[in-house]
Structure formats: structure tokens, C-alpha cells
Design a protein around this motif. Structure first.
Motif, PDB file in Angstrom:
ATOM      1  N   GLY A 582      54.094  51.628  34.313  1.00 55.79           N
ATOM      2  CA  GLY A 582      53.838  50.135  34.734  1.00 55.79           C
ATOM      3  C   GLY A 582      52.910  49.415  33.801  1.00 55.79           C
ATOM      4  O   GLY A 582      52.264  50.090  32.876  1.00 55.79           O
ATOM      5  N   SER A 583      52.589  48.323  33.701  1.00 55.13           N
ATOM      6  CA  SER A 583      51.707  47.501  32.917  1.00 55.13           C
ATOM      7  C   SER A 583      50.912  46.557  33.842  1.00 55.13           C
ATOM      8  O   SER A 583      51.501  46.041  34.627  1.00 55.13           O
ATOM      9  CB  SER A 583      52.426  46.734  32.083  1.00 55.13           C
ATOM     10  OG  SER A 583      51.601  46.025  30.989  1.00 55.13           O
ATOM     11  N   TYR A 584      49.562  46.619  33.503  1.00 61.01           N
ATOM     12  CA  TYR A 584      48.682  45.748  34.441  1.00 61.01           C
ATOM     13  C   TYR A 584      48.094  44.896  33.413  1.00 61.01           C
ATOM     14  O   TYR A 584      47.345  45.232  32.374  1.00 61.01           O
ATOM     15  CB  TYR A 584      47.684  46.592  35.328  1.00 61.01           C
ATOM     16  CG  TYR A 584      46.731  45.787  35.969  1.00 61.01           C
ATOM     17  CD1 TYR A 584      47.228  45.075  37.158  1.00 61.01           C
ATOM     18  CD2 TYR A 584      45.403  45.698  35.708  1.00 61.01           C
ATOM     19  CE1 TYR A 584      46.193  44.528  37.929  1.00 61.01           C
ATOM     20  CE2 TYR A 584      44.444  45.071  36.413  1.00 61.01           C
ATOM     21  CZ  TYR A 584      44.890  44.425  37.749  1.00 61.01           C
ATOM     22  OH  TYR A 584      44.348  43.756  38.354  1.00 61.01           O
ATOM     23  N   LYS A 585      47.970  43.525  33.765  1.00 54.11           N
ATOM     24  CA  LYS A 585      47.194  42.453  33.033  1.00 54.11           C
ATOM     25  C   LYS A 585      45.891  42.058  33.854  1.00 54.11           C
ATOM     26  O   LYS A 585      45.941  42.077  34.817  1.00 54.11           O
ATOM     27  CB  LYS A 585      47.935  41.299  32.864  1.00 54.11           C
ATOM     28  CG  LYS A 585      49.417  41.539  32.164  1.00 54.11           C
ATOM     29  CD  LYS A 585      50.431  40.444  32.006  1.00 54.11           C
ATOM     30  CE  LYS A 585      51.635  40.722  31.652  1.00 54.11           C
ATOM     31  NZ  LYS A 585      52.525  39.425  31.413  1.00 54.11           N
ATOM     32  N   PHE A 586      45.009  41.967  32.962  1.00 50.72           N
ATOM     33  CA  PHE A 586      43.787  41.594  33.842  1.00 50.72           C
ATOM     34  C   PHE A 586      42.849  40.690  32.738  1.00 50.72           C
ATOM     35  O   PHE A 586      43.010  40.579  31.575  1.00 50.72           O
ATOM     36  CB  PHE A 586      42.809  42.557  34.035  1.00 50.72           C
ATOM     37  CG  PHE A 586      42.656  43.599  32.929  1.00 50.72           C
ATOM     38  CD1 PHE A 586      41.233  43.682  32.282  1.00 50.72           C
ATOM     39  CD2 PHE A 586      43.460  44.605  32.573  1.00 50.72           C
ATOM     40  CE1 PHE A 586      41.116  44.554  31.353  1.00 50.72           C
ATOM     41  CE2 PHE A 586      43.234  45.504  31.394  1.00 50.72           C
ATOM     42  CZ  PHE A 586      41.738  45.609  31.086  1.00 50.72           C
ATOM     43  N   ASP A 587      41.820  39.837  33.201  1.00 44.70           N
ATOM     44  CA  ASP A 587      40.890  39.403  32.506  1.00 44.70           C
ATOM     45  C   ASP A 587      39.263  39.952  33.300  1.00 44.70           C
ATOM     46  O   ASP A 587      39.299  40.343  34.142  1.00 44.70           O
ATOM     47  CB  ASP A 587      40.757  37.816  32.752  1.00 44.70           C
ATOM     48  CG  ASP A 587      41.850  37.445  32.131  1.00 44.70           C
ATOM     49  OD1 ASP A 587      42.150  37.725  30.919  1.00 44.70           O
ATOM     50  OD2 ASP A 587      42.531  36.179  32.529  1.00 44.70           O
ATOM     51  N   PHE A 588      38.420  39.735  32.144  1.00 45.57           N
ATOM     52  CA  PHE A 588      37.029  40.145  32.603  1.00 45.57           C
ATOM     53  C   PHE A 588      36.328  39.030  33.472  1.00 45.57           C
ATOM     54  O   PHE A 588      36.573  37.909  33.095  1.00 45.57           O
ATOM     55  CB  PHE A 588      36.222  40.412  31.444  1.00 45.57           C
ATOM     56  CG  PHE A 588      36.762  41.871  30.787  1.00 45.57           C
ATOM     57  CD1 PHE A 588      36.508  43.156  31.486  1.00 45.57           C
ATOM     58  CD2 PHE A 588      37.293  42.046  29.487  1.00 45.57           C
ATOM     59  CE1 PHE A 588      37.032  44.259  30.952  1.00 45.57           C
ATOM     60  CE2 PHE A 588      37.539  43.033  28.997  1.00 45.57           C
ATOM     61  CZ  PHE A 588      37.280  44.619  29.664  1.00 45.57           C
TER      62      PHE A 588
END
Length: 588
Positions: A582-588
């Protein structure tokens, strides 16, 4: 009866008097004839006088007649006025509405992502990318990659696991006038020389082989670009590469590029500084250490000429190669001429070129092409004298593009991978690469004729397809074959967005036969045997599910046909491979 013949007379006094006398006489004669009925005969009176006509004055009608009325009225000045008054109205116009257009929602973009996956053969893949804007212009970023497998190649008697881990960080700034970044990276790779002929070894001999090799690469570099200056872009990079057998290599590359206008034409000047220097602890046969080193300095001016549908780039390359340890220093001049012409707009573009360059070979580059080389390589540059090509590219339709090209390349000192010899008289060998399970680099003058074709199609925004192929014909001067170079290569890909949530894709690679050589030596002599590596194909596929804007799951399959093919002699690849993650995208 008296007859009188008249001639035209204009009005002057003498003529009038003469005419009066004639008329008087005529009247007298007539009166006598009435009084006396006598036949006095006929008399003819001729009045002769020159005819001098005159033209009366002509009267021309005036455009504006003169009025002779006593009272002429003057023209009245008329003024027009609009008599307006408000009218009450209850009409209210409706506002215009745009037509409905089906459009997909814009996908939210994230600055960072994390990917994790695992599969059979103990395979683990991981990837982490992070970037952060420090200010309106400055940013920092990093990338961590890891791929590994615990092995499991069919019939392999030596360890065949591998590890590949890399870390890259960057810091940069972007503005209209200045753009730059600085990079720092490190890579660690572990591979094993597992490709031996088991029938040539005893079990204790196999157990004594140390087949593992470890590579390290540390680099630092940067890029500078001035937006409004003639200095368009400059790159610089220094790397240190070493392995577990005492081999080490330093390489420094600098490539400044200048660009400015000359009489409405683009003029470019590319500079080159390419330095490589390295050491190997042992020669393959003698066991003595040796060094290598070359410094290539060059300048490549060119001018770009554009006229209507014709675009020509005319340049020349001047390169001086200085041999630092052994070899010969040389000066090279290369043609660098390319051009294209739009035969039918973007539908059909003809292009051609004659290009050449001096390619700097290095230990690190050879490892990237073949992980199973021995740490005993001879490193020299390759003189790519010229590459003459002619092609045609364009569009068959708005969504279908094509490219076909024919080329003829002449290379002096082209590097070819060839299987290392095995000395059966050596019963104890601590070096893991001297058992016919590694590859050397040999150089030869190679001429290559190639035909290339490519087709790309976007049938819709959800379906894309591509296929390409290359057919090669090689000619060598010294070697019996162009070792490990395939005559035919094919590749095709298909990607489909099934629904907004689901996507899938597949790819197929085909590589034709290659030639190699197995060399067994002993005190009795050398016994070379030419080996033909069978052609192979590799079928891969993947499917994914977008659970949300942030989270995506995927399933990948490699070598779905479970082909036990050999990419290199005796190095069989893993069979059917399945990977889920799986791949998880995020921002701080």
C-alpha cells in the motif's frame, strides 16, 4: 414660271440690299404677268456668294438654376428633439447559465508519501519521500528506498539474496532570477555471484566459495541556473564508489551550459570536465593491483536555426582525453548535427542527425549495468565516432503517435560483458568471483545497424497503450561475437483506469538470443565453448484500489509466465513473483 436658285446668305448689309432689289424685281415681274397674260419664258436668276456659317452661342444648363422670383425664401434650420418619458415595466431578464460539463474532481496533491510492500521469496520494498517548503523560495527534501529478497532461484547452490538501499537528501531554492540545489546521497548494495556450473565443483569446494559482493556509493552534487543570464544551467557532481574487495573509484563531473542569441538564432556552448580515477586490488590472472585514470575536457558549440518548418542544430564537439596512468592521450573532434522538417504539420515530421562523443566508462557504471562483474576490470573510454540516423515521427490521429528510425553507429572500444574464465587447477580459492561466475569487460570496434519503431496511443483518458521494438545487427573486428548484446528487443505496456477507484496495467518484455562464451583453463590448455542464451519474455501486471485520496492498495505480479530464463550466463532469475502493499500520502 420663273425659277430662282438661292444660296445661303448670312446677315451683312450689302447682301441684304442686294436681296431687297431682287425681291422688288421679282414682285414687279409677277405683277406684270398677272396684268398681261403673256408667255415671257423662263428666267433663272443665280445669286452666288461664298458660304460663311457661324455658330450661335450655346446655352448650358446650370446645375443650380438662377431663380428670378422676387421673393426667395430662406432655408429654415430644423432641430430634432426626442420627447421621452419613463414607462413602467415588470420584465426581469434571467441570468445566463453555463452548460453542464462532466468533469472529474481534481485529485488532491500531497507533498509526501510512504510505500510498503512484501511478497514471496522474502521480497520487501519500501519507499519514503518527504519534501517541505522552508520559505517562499527554499525547500528541503529526502528520499529513502529499499528493495531486497532472500533468494530462492531454482537450482541455485550458492546464496542468491540481494539488498539495495539508498538515501538521498536535497536542499534548494527557486526564484525567477536564480534556481539552485545541493544534493547528498549514499547507496549500499549487496549481491552474490551465484551463477556457477555445479557439476564442475565438489560439495566442499562449493561451500568454500565466498560469493557475496558489497558496493558503496557516496556522492555530493549541485545544480545552478540563472534565469535571465546566458548561464542557463550548470551541474557538478563528485562521487566515491568502493566495494568489499578493496576497489575504489573517484569521479568528478562538471557541465556548464551557456545560451545566448546570435542574429535571432540560439547559440549554445556546452563545456565538459569528466574525471575518473580508480584502483583494483587484484588483476584477474596475476593478482597484482593496478590503477586507471582519465580526464576528459571538452567544449561543444552549436547554433540552432529555425526557418518556417525547418529546424537545424549545427554543432561540433572538441574533446581532449588525458590518460593519467596508462594508455594514450588523444584529441577528438565529433560532428553534432541534427535537424527536423515538418512535412505535414505535426502529423509527419522527418528528422536526421550525425552525432558523436567520447563516453567516459567507469566501474560504477558497469556495476549498474551488470551487478555480477568482477572487481578486476580494465577501464578505458569508448570513442563513439558517429551515429548516423534518419527517422519519421508524428501522429496517425490526435491520440496516436508514432516514431520510426534507422541508424548506423560506429564505436571504437565499445565495452562488452563476457563471462570470466575458470581455472580447474585451482582447488582452493578464497575469491568468490573466480569460479566462472563473474563477468569481465572486453573492448572491440563494433558497428551497429539498428531499426527502431514505436507506437503510443491514448484511446481515452482512461486507456493508454504503447509498444516499441529494436532490431540490431552487429559487426565486430576482434571478438567472435558482440557478447551479450541481443539482436531483437520488444516491449509493450497497457494501463487502464477501470473506475475512479480501480486501476490496472500490464507490461511484456521480450529479449532475443545473446551470445557468450564459457572458458575453462588448465595446464593442458584453454577450452572455450560458445554459449547461446535463449530468448525470453517477462510478463508483468498490477492492479490497484484507491481507498481514499491518501491511501492506495496494490497487487503486483512479475514473471507471470514463471520463466526460468537467464539474463546472464548461469544467472537464472526468480520465477513467479507476487508483491502486495500500500501507499499512503500525507502532508505535515
Amino acid at each position: 414660271m420663273n425659277k430662282i436658285k438661292y444660296t445661303s446668305i448670312s446677315g451683312n448689309p450689302s447682301s441684304i440690299r442686294l436681296l431687297s432689289i431682287c425681291l422688288l424685281l421679282l414682285g414687279t415681274q409677277i405683277s406684270f404677268a398677272q396684268k398681261k397674260d403673256e408667255n415671257i419664258g423662263t428666267e433663272v436668276v443665280n445669286v452666288v456668294k461664298p458660304y460663311t456659317p457661324t455658330i450661335s452661342d450655346a446655352f448650358k444648363v446650370k446645375e443650380t438654376p438662377t431663380l428670378e422670383d422676387d421673393d426667395t425664401s430662406k432655408k429654415e434650420n430644423i432641430q430634432y428633439n426626442i420627447f421621452s418619458f419613463p414607462v413602467a415595466s415588470t420584465f426581469t431578464p434571467s441570468k445566463g447559465k453555463a452548460a453542464n460539463v462532466d468533469k472529474s474532481a481534481a485529485e488532491k496533491l500531497f507533498s509526501n508519501y510512504l510505500t510498503l510492500a512484501a511478497g514471496n521469496f522474502g521480497t520487501v520494498n519500501a519507499e519514503l519521500f518527504i519534501t517541505e517548503n522552508i520559505s517562499n523560495t527554499d525547500y528541503v527534501g529526502g528520499m529513502l528506498r529499499h528493495s531486497s529478497s532472500q533468494g530462492g532461484v531454482k537450482d541455485a547452490v550458492l546464496d542468491d539474496k540481494y539488498f539495495n538501499t539508498s538515501l538521498d537528501v536535497t536542499y534548494g531554492s527557486r526564484s525567477r532570477a536564480l534556481s539552485w540545489n545541493a544534493d547528498l546521497g549514499y547507496q549500499n548494495q549487496v549481491y552474490n555471484w551465484y551463477g556457477i556450473y555445479p557439476s564442475l565443483f565438489t560439495v566442499p569446494a562449493i561451500e568454500a566459495i565466498n560469493e557475496q559482493q558489497t558496493y558503496h556509493n557516496l556522492y555530493v552534487g549541485g545544480r545552478l541556473s540563472l534565469g535571465d543570464s546566458f548561464l542557463k544551467e550548470s551541474t557538478v557532481k563528485f562521487s566515491r564508489f568502493w566495494d568489499a574487495y578493496g576497489s575504489g573509484e573517484n569521479r568528478f563531473i562538471a557541465k556548464p551550459r551557456l545560451e545566448f542569441d546570435v542574429i535571432s538564432n540560439k547559440f549554445n556552448v556546452n563545456f565538459l570536465l569528466d574525471y575518473v580515477n580508480g584502483t583494483f586490488e587484484k588483476d584477474y590472472r596475476t593478482g597484482t593491483s593496478f590503477k586507471y585514470g582519465y580526464t576528459n575536457v571538452g567544449v561543444q558549440p552549436s547554433i540552432k536555426i529555425k526557418k518556417d518548418d525547418l529546424l537545424v542544430n549545427v554543432g561540433v564537439g572538441f574533446i581532449y582525453s588525458a590518460a593519467q596512468v596508462s594508455g594514450e592521450s588523444k584529441f577528438f573532434i565529433y560532428p553534432q548535427v541534427t535537424g527536423s522538417y515538418k512535412l505535414v504539420g505535426d502529423l509527419m515530421i522527418a528528422y536526421a542527425g550525425v552525432e558523436g562523443t567520447l563516453k567516459q566508462n567507469s566501474y560504477h557504471d558497469f556495476v549498474e549495468q551488470n551487478f555480477f562483474v568482477s572487481p578486476t576490470l580494465e577501464i578505458v573510454p569508448t570513442d563513439q565516432k558517429y551515429d548516423i540516423y534518419l527517422g519519421l515521427k508524428g501522429k496517425l490521429a490526435n491520440s496516436i503517435g508514432y516514431n520510426i528510425r534507422a541508424s548506423y553507429q560506429n564505436e571504437e572500444g565499445k565495452a562488452l560483458f563476457k563471462n570470466n574464465e575458470y581455472n580447474i587447477d585451482i582447488t582452493t580459492n578464497d575469491e568468490g568471483y573466480t569460479n566462472g561466475n563473474s563477468f569481465n569487460v572486453v573492448y572491440d570496434n563494433v558497428k551497429t545497424f539498428s531499426l527502431f519503431g514505436e507506437l503510443k496511443a491514448d484511446f481515452s483518458k482512461n486507456v493508454s497503450f504503447g509498444i516499441n521494438g529494436t532490431l540490431n545487427s552487429f559487426s565486430t573486428d576482434n571478438q567472435n561475437e558482440a557478447w551479450n548484446l541481443p539482436a531483437l528487443k520488444l516491449a509493450t505496456t497497457l494501463d487502464v483506469n477501470i473506475t475512479p477507484k480501480w486501476y490496472a496495467g500490464t507490461s511484456l518484455f521480450f529479449v532475443g538470443e545473446r551470445k557468450d562464451q564459457r572458458l575453462i583453463t588448465s595446464i593442458l590448455g584453454d577450452f572455450p565453448v560458445n554459449v547461446t542464451l535463449d530468448s525470453y519474455f517477462d510478463l508483468n501486471a498490477h492492479v490497484g484500489f484507491k481507498y481514499s485520496d491518501r491511501l492506495t492498495f496494490f497487487l503486483k505480479g512479475n514473471n507471470l509466465a514463471n520463466q526460468d530464463y537467464q539474463r546472464w550466463q548461469n544467472f537464472t532469475v526468480q520465477g513467479l513473483q507476487v508483491l502486495a502493499g500500500g501507499s499512503y500520502k500525507f502532508d505535515f
